[in-house]
Motif scaffolding. Structure first.
Motif, PDB file in Angstrom:
ATOM      1  N   GLU A   1       0.908  -1.369  -0.246  1.00  0.00           N
ATOM      2  CA  GLU A   1      -0.003   0.049   0.019  1.00  0.00           C
ATOM      3  C   GLU A   1       0.859   1.329  -0.242  1.00  0.00           C
ATOM      4  O   GLU A   1       0.307   2.385  -0.216  1.00  0.00           O
ATOM      5  CB  GLU A   1      -0.907   0.225   1.226  1.00  0.00           C
ATOM      6  CG  GLU A   1      -2.141  -0.910   1.237  1.00  0.00           C
ATOM      7  CD  GLU A   1      -1.444  -2.168   1.779  1.00  0.00           C
ATOM      8  OE1 GLU A   1      -0.796  -2.438   2.520  1.00  0.00           O
ATOM      9  OE2 GLU A   1      -2.099  -3.691   1.110  1.00  0.00           O
ATOM     10  N   LYS A   2       2.122   1.188   0.169  1.00  0.00           N
ATOM     11  CA  LYS A   2       3.046   2.359   0.404  1.00  0.00           C
ATOM     12  C   LYS A   2       4.629   2.173   0.089  1.00  0.00           C
ATOM     13  O   LYS A   2       5.140   1.104   0.474  1.00  0.00           O
ATOM     14  CB  LYS A   2       2.659   2.759   1.895  1.00  0.00           C
ATOM     15  CG  LYS A   2       3.671   3.996   2.152  1.00  0.00           C
ATOM     16  CD  LYS A   2       3.514   4.829   3.573  1.00  0.00           C
ATOM     17  CE  LYS A   2       4.172   6.031   3.824  1.00  0.00           C
ATOM     18  NZ  LYS A   2       4.335   6.441   5.129  1.00  0.00           N
ATOM     19  N   MET A   3       4.954   3.101  -0.633  1.00  0.00           N
ATOM     20  CA  MET A   3       6.552   3.025  -0.997  1.00  0.00           C
ATOM     21  C   MET A   3       6.964   4.362  -0.770  1.00  0.00           C
ATOM     22  O   MET A   3       6.407   5.424  -1.064  1.00  0.00           O
ATOM     23  CB  MET A   3       6.743   2.756  -2.432  1.00  0.00           C
ATOM     24  CG  MET A   3       8.382   2.812  -2.792  1.00  0.00           C
ATOM     25  SD  MET A   3       9.375   1.703  -2.309  1.00  0.00           S
ATOM     26  CE  MET A   3       8.844   0.314  -3.538  1.00  0.00           C
ATOM     27  N   ARG A   4       7.957   4.190   0.445  1.00  0.00           N
ATOM     28  CA  ARG A   4       8.603   5.588   0.715  1.00  0.00           C
ATOM     29  C   ARG A   4       9.995   5.410   0.145  1.00  0.00           C
ATOM     30  O   ARG A   4      10.684   4.563   0.580  1.00  0.00           O
ATOM     31  CB  ARG A   4       8.568   5.946   2.064  1.00  0.00           C
ATOM     32  CG  ARG A   4       8.807   7.447   2.556  1.00  0.00           C
ATOM     33  CD  ARG A   4       8.492   7.797   4.046  1.00  0.00           C
ATOM     34  NE  ARG A   4       9.578   7.066   4.886  1.00  0.00           N
ATOM     35  CZ  ARG A   4       9.225   6.672   5.953  1.00  0.00           C
ATOM     36  NH1 ARG A   4       7.894   6.508   6.284  1.00  0.00           N
ATOM     37  NH2 ARG A   4      10.341   6.111   6.767  1.00  0.00           N
ATOM     38  N   LEU A   5      10.608   6.615  -0.557  1.00  0.00           N
ATOM     39  CA  LEU A   5      11.966   6.524  -0.986  1.00  0.00           C
ATOM     40  C   LEU A   5      12.609   7.791  -0.472  1.00  0.00           C
ATOM     41  O   LEU A   5      12.037   8.685  -0.481  1.00  0.00           O
ATOM     42  CB  LEU A   5      11.869   6.565  -2.799  1.00  0.00           C
ATOM     43  CG  LEU A   5      11.352   5.426  -3.174  1.00  0.00           C
ATOM     44  CD1 LEU A   5      10.982   5.717  -4.631  1.00  0.00           C
ATOM     45  CD2 LEU A   5      12.147   4.007  -3.002  1.00  0.00           C
ATOM     46  N   LYS A   6      13.900   7.557  -0.262  1.00  0.00           N
ATOM     47  CA  LYS A   6      14.872   8.662   0.102  1.00  0.00           C
ATOM     48  C   LYS A   6      15.280   9.046  -1.437  1.00  0.00           C
ATOM     49  O   LYS A   6      15.862   8.249  -2.207  1.00  0.00           O
ATOM     50  CB  LYS A   6      15.993   8.304   1.005  1.00  0.00           C
ATOM     51  CG  LYS A   6      17.164   9.522   1.138  1.00  0.00           C
ATOM     52  CD  LYS A   6      16.615  10.337   1.909  1.00  0.00           C
ATOM     53  CE  LYS A   6      17.616  11.314   2.271  1.00  0.00           C
ATOM     54  NZ  LYS A   6      16.936  12.573   2.781  1.00  0.00           N
TER      55      LYS A   6
END
Length: 87
Positions: A47-52
């Motif tokens: 449901e979620k992808m967080r990238l730097k």
């Protein structure tokens, strides 16, 4: 540096992101997202992808998020995307 890159890109008629240190995010409809210039995956679920990124973070929200391709330079995601948030 930002102003110099902006002036150069206008003078040479090329996209600013091709000569500056910013990430590039391209969404193709609601089913595909291509991100260039990411540094690391901070969070990953269906449901979620967080990238730097080089210049902050990016969160992509949706359903059935899958990494289709990943290299040192870019990541391609697929799924049913609902929103993108820059942090």
């Amino acid at each position: 540096m930002k102003r110099i890159a902006e002036k150069i890109s206008k003078t040479l008629e090329i996209p600013e992101d091709s000569i500056s240190n910013v990430s590039r995010v391209v969404a193709v409809g609601k089913r595909s997202v291509h991100i260039e210039g990411f540094c690391a995956i901070e969070e990953y679920s269906e449901e979620k992808m967080r990238l730097k990124l080089k210049n902050g973070s990016l969160a992509v929200f949706g359903e059935n998020i899958v990494i289709d391709e990943i290299t040192d330079e870019y990541i391609n995601l697929s799924g049913l995307f609902k929103s993108v948030e820059f942090m």
